[in-house]
Write a protein that holds these residues in place. Sequence first.
Motif, PDB file in Angstrom:
ATOM      1  N   GLU A 180      33.896  38.133 -37.394  1.00 25.71           N
ATOM      2  CA  GLU A 180      34.317  37.534 -36.127  1.00 25.71           C
ATOM      3  C   GLU A 180      33.537  36.255 -35.865  1.00 25.71           C
ATOM      4  N   LEU A 181      32.239  36.275 -36.162  1.00 30.29           N
ATOM      5  CA  LEU A 181      31.409  35.090 -35.998  1.00 30.29           C
ATOM      6  C   LEU A 181      31.905  33.957 -36.894  1.00 30.29           C
ATOM      7  N   ILE A 227      28.131  34.510 -44.987  1.00 35.08           N
ATOM      8  CA  ILE A 227      28.460  33.552 -43.925  1.00 35.08           C
ATOM      9  C   ILE A 227      28.628  32.155 -44.500  1.00 35.08           C
ATOM     10  N   GLU A 258      31.696  42.522 -37.550  1.00 35.82           N
ATOM     11  CA  GLU A 258      31.272  41.668 -36.433  1.00 35.82           C
ATOM     12  C   GLU A 258      30.891  40.281 -36.928  1.00 35.82           C
ATOM     13  N   THR A 259      30.350  40.207 -38.133  1.00 39.47           N
ATOM     14  CA  THR A 259      29.976  38.923 -38.703  1.00 39.47           C
ATOM     15  C   THR A 259      31.224  38.137 -39.104  1.00 39.47           C
ATOM     16  N   TRP A 278      35.099  32.545 -35.540  1.00 37.00           N
ATOM     17  CA  TRP A 278      34.829  31.713 -34.361  1.00 37.00           C
ATOM     18  C   TRP A 278      34.302  30.340 -34.781  1.00 37.00           C
TER      19      TRP A 278
END
Length: 134
Positions: free
Chosen positions: A100-101, A127, A97-98, A104
């Motif tokens: 995906e962040l 990140i 999910e990170t 984005w």
Amino acid sequence: MTLGELQKTYHDKLSPIYGQREAKAIARTVFEHVLEVNGPTLAFERFRLLTAHQLQDLTAILERLLNQEPVQQVLGSAPFYDLTFKVNRHVLIPRPETEELVDWIIKDQKEKGALNILDIGTGSGCIAVSLAAH
């Protein structure tokens, strides 16, 4: 012991804990990592005899997995956004999910231009490192 025999042992022992699909994915990840091969190679080399050292390493890993230790911690690394990060029990494991962040943010940054980000205390640093690398 052959690769196929040990793969079956992994599947049989891990399936009650993780379910069949997850057990298969965990086993594939472990074997690819330890034997330094890719998935198709694993499928074609089912009759390959494992060395004593490989068998010892893979058996020790299985014991840790049976204690429900995350595979990323057992292997000491986790893939994230085309990079590999070192992890242990003190580091948050990067999540899909990170990814995906991060994706984005990268796409949004390309549209808007320069971007400043402050990343403090977020675990592995995946990140900030991923954003800086892309």
